[in-house]
Design an enzyme around this catalytic site. Structure first.
Site, mmCIF file in Angstrom:
data_model
loop_
_atom_site.group_PDB
_atom_site.id
_atom_site.type_symbol
_atom_site.label_atom_id
_atom_site.label_comp_id
_atom_site.label_asym_id
_atom_site.label_seq_id
_atom_site.Cartn_x
_atom_site.Cartn_y
_atom_site.Cartn_z
ATOM 1 N N ARG A 14 0.839 -1.204 0.000
ATOM 2 C CA ARG A 14 0.000 0.000 0.000
ATOM 3 C C ARG A 14 0.872 1.251 0.000
ATOM 4 N NH1 ARG A 14 -0.601 4.673 2.460
ATOM 5 N NH2 ARG A 14 -0.263 3.659 4.472
ATOM 6 N N ASP A 15 1.637 1.505 1.052
ATOM 7 C CA ASP A 15 2.502 2.692 1.048
ATOM 8 C C ASP A 15 3.584 2.525 -0.015
ATOM 9 O OD1 ASP A 15 3.367 5.212 1.823
ATOM 10 O OD2 ASP A 15 3.207 4.774 3.960
ATOM 11 N N HIS A 48 3.053 3.944 -3.520
ATOM 12 C CA HIS A 48 3.452 5.320 -3.816
ATOM 13 C C HIS A 48 4.757 5.357 -4.610
ATOM 14 C CE1 HIS A 48 0.748 8.091 -1.775
ATOM 15 N NE2 HIS A 48 0.762 7.366 -0.674
ATOM 16 N N SER A 78 3.768 10.957 8.522
ATOM 17 C CA SER A 78 3.677 10.891 7.053
ATOM 18 C C SER A 78 4.785 11.646 6.342
ATOM 19 C CB SER A 78 2.329 11.466 6.601
ATOM 20 O OG SER A 78 1.284 10.974 7.387
ATOM 21 N N HIS A 125 3.674 4.560 12.733
ATOM 22 C CA HIS A 125 3.997 4.422 11.310
ATOM 23 C C HIS A 125 5.036 5.481 10.975
ATOM 24 C CE1 HIS A 125 2.710 4.024 6.914
ATOM 25 N NE2 HIS A 125 3.228 5.248 6.903
ATOM 26 N N HIS A 141 8.325 7.233 8.654
ATOM 27 C CA HIS A 141 9.005 7.369 7.361
ATOM 28 C C HIS A 141 10.451 7.733 7.630
ATOM 29 C CE1 HIS A 141 5.986 6.872 4.145
ATOM 30 N NE2 HIS A 141 5.138 7.128 5.126
#
Lengths: 341, 341
Positions: free
Chosen positions: B13-14, B17, B167, B194, B196
Site C-alpha cells: 500500500r505505502d 506510492h 507521514s 507508522h 518514514h
C-alpha cells in the site's frame, strides 16, 4: 558542555570501500573543493583501509597515498585534511609522507582491544606538531570498561581525541550511550563516534553519542561508505540542528553538497535523496516528492524554495494542486526578474 | 505490559506510492504469499492513498480496489488483510466492497486534526464485526494534547487501536516518545506507530514508540514506501529482537522475505541490503560484504550461514582470507552431503 559538533567527513576514505577503492584523484579534488565550500571541518582521504593498505588482497587504489592526499590538499583551506592509519598496513614512512603532503589530522586506529600498537605512531604525529586521534575499531567487540582502558592508553600516548567506530553497524542506541558516556566521563580528551547504518540506526546512534557527550561525529555525503554506508551527512546535520547542536556547516550547505556531488560521485550505498530529506525537514507529505521533483525540472525552479513555500502554507495530502500553483509562482517570479534585468 | 509487537506490513500500500501505484495483481499475490510464509501479522494492500483514490490526479492503480485486495486475499490465511481508507477518497460503498472481498482490518485515516470525519466509517466496520484502527496522518502537525483529543474521538467511535503516522518523516525520537506516551497513558486501546525514513530515523522512531508503550508498528520490506520509504521491516525486526521484543515472525524469516521479494518486487526507495543487515546483526566488519557476496555466488553457498561461521570465529578486518576458508568449508560440506546422497 559544548553544543558545537565537529564533523569529520569520511566520504573519500570509508566511501572508497563502496567502490573497491576506485575513487579517482579527479573525484577527490572535486569533492574536497565542494566540502571546503560547504564548511566541513575535516575531510578524510585515502584507501578504505587507510594508508599503506592498497594491495592485491584488499584492492589497489587508483593512486599512491600521496597522490590521493595531494589531490584533496590543493582544494582545502579552512577544512582540515585527515588520514586513516592502521599500524601494519601503515608504516612510519607513511606518516612521514602524509606530513610532507600536509595532512592535519592523523586518525591512528587499532582493533578495539589493541590500542598499544598505536603508541609509536601517535607519539610520532604529536612530535610533528599535528593532531592525532586514537580510533578504536569494531568497538562492539569490547565492553565499556575495556574501551575505557584502551582509550586511556591512547590518551596517555598523546591522542587529542578518541573515536569509537561501530565498524560492523552492530550497535543499538543503548550500547552507544553506555560506551560513549563511560569515555566522556573518564577521559580528559574529546570523544568522537563513527556509525554504520546496517541496522538503520546510524543517525540515531550519532545523536545519542552527542547526547552522551561526544563532540565529534563521522559522516559521509549521501551515506557513502562500507557495507550499508556510514551516517548520512546531510540527514545528520538536519537532525543535529533539530536538537539544537551547531556545526561549522548547516543543513542548507550540506544539502547543496549532496546535490553537487551527484554529478561526479556515483554513490553505491543506500541513501535518502535530498528531496526526501528536505520534505522531512519541512514536514511535508512524502507523497509530494514526485510532484515537486517533476515541477522543479520542468519549470527550472529550486525544489528547496518550493518546499519552503509549501511548508509555509502547511500543505497536506489531497492539496497537490497547490504544489503546481506555487511552482508556477516561483517560475513567474524568476521570469519577471529576468525581464526586468 | 506486553513485549509482543504486532507488525502491519504496508509494502503493498505505502510501497505503491514509490511505483506511482503500479503494483500488479501478480506482484501483490506473490508478496502476500511470501508474507504469509514469513509470519507477518497484517498485510495492507491498495492504492498508495487508500481505497477509492485511484484517479488521474493521484495516479491510476493497475486494477480496482477489489481486484488488488482479492489478489492478496487468496494467499493469506494466518496473516490478516487490511486496507487504508481516507474518507473523501473512500466512500461507504468501498467499505462494503472490502467487506465482501474479506478484509479483516480497516485503517480509517484522517488528517491529525480531523478525526470526526472517521466516525461513520469506524462505526460501519465495527457493526460488520471487523477490526477498525483509527489512523492520524501527518501527526507532526499536532501536539500531544491535540493528538490525544483526536484519538479519544476515534476511540469513542469504537476504534480498536490508534495509529500515529509520521507521514512526512519529520519526527525525531523525543517527539515520538512524548506523543506515543501521551496516548498510551490515556487511552484504553492499543497504540501503533507508522514512521518514514526522511531523516534516517524510521527504525529509531519505531523503537522509541514501543519503548513508550506502542504495541503495533508499520513497516515495509526493503524500506519500500512513499518518499524516503517506510521503516525497513527486516532491520526493524532485527533491532526489536535485540531489545527483547517478540513478533510473530523473526529476523531469519524477514531476511528470507527480503531475499525472496528481490525476484519480483523492484524497490525504488533507499534501503539496506539484507547482506549488510546480516553482518550488522552478527557484528561483522562491513567491508566483508563484497567478499561474502562474491563467495556465496561463486560457491553456491548460503551467505547467512557464512556470516554465522565468521561471527563464531570473531573475525576482524585483515582476516579476509578466513572468509575464503570458511566459504570453502561450507561448499565442501554441501558437496560431501550430495556425494553421500
Amino acid at each position: 558542555m559544548t553544543n558545537t559538533i565537529i564533523l569529520s567527513d569520511a566520504t573519500l576514505r570509508d566511501g572508497n570501500h563502496a567502490v573497491r577503492h576506485q575513487l579517482t584523484t579527479e573525484q577527490i579534488a572535486n569533492y574536497a573543493s565542494a566540502a571546503e565550500q560547504a564548511g566541513i571541518d575535516i575531510v578524510e582521504v585515502g584507501h578504505g583501509n587507510g594508508m599503506g593498505a592498497s594491495s592485491c588482497l584488499l584492492g589497489k587504489a587508483t593512486g599512491t597515498d600521496t597522490e590521493l592526499l595531494a589531490a584533496a590538499r590543493a582544494h582545502l583551506r579552512d577544512s582540515k585534511l585527515s588520514v586513516h592509519f592502521i599500524p601494519g598496513f601503515g608504516k612510519t614512512t607513511d606518516i612521514e609522507r602524509a606530513l610532507e603532503v600536509g595532512v592535519d589530522v592523523f586518525r591512528i586506529a587499532s582493533h578495539c582491544t589493541e590500542a598499544n600498537i598505536t603508541r609509536q605512531y601517535i607519539e610520532h604525529v604529536k612530535r610533528a606538531g599535528k593532531t592525532a586521534y586514537g580510533v578504536l575499531m569494531m568497538s562492539h567487540m569490547a565492553d565499556a570498561d575495556e574501551l575505557l582502558k584502551q582509550s586511556r592508553q591512547m590518551q596517555s600516548y598523546g591522542a587529542d581525541a578518541i573515536v569509537l567506530m561501530d565498524s560492523a553497524g552492530f550497535s543499538t542506541p543503548d550500547l552507544v550511550t553506555e560506551k560513549v558516556a563511560r569515555l566522556v566521563d573518564n577521559l580528559s580528551v574529546e570523544v568522537g563516534y563513527h556509525a554504520h547504518n546496517n541496522l538503520g540506526l546510524a543517525v540515531a546512534n550519532s545523536i545519542v553519542a552527542v547526547q552522551a557527550g561526544a563532540t565529534m561525529l563521522d559522516a559521509c555525503v549521501r551515506g557513502f561508505g562500507a557495507g550499508a554506508g556510514n551516517t548520512q551527512l546531510e540527514a545528520l546535520v538536519a537532525v543535529l540542528e533539530r536538537y539544537g547542536y551547531r556545526t561549522r556547516t548547516d543543513f542548507a550547505h550540506t544539502a547543496a553538497l549532496a546535490r553537487i556531488t551527484e554529478a561526479f560521485l556515483p554513490v553505491r550505498t543506500p541513501h535518502i535523496s535530498i528531496a526526501n530529506i528536505t520534505t522531512g525537514v519541512f514536514g511535508l507529505f512524502s507523497g509530494f516528492v514526485p510532484h515537486i521533483e517533476r515541477l522543479a525540472t520542468e519549470l527550472h525552479i529550486d525544489a528547496f524554495e518550493l518546499c519552503e513555500r509549501l511548508a509555509a502554507r502547511k500543505l497536506v495530502a489531497g492539496q497537490e494542486d497547490v504544489i503546481v500553483e506555487e511552482a508556477h509562482r516561483i517560475a513567474a517570479k524568476i521570469n519577471n526578474a529576468a525581464a526586468v534585468a
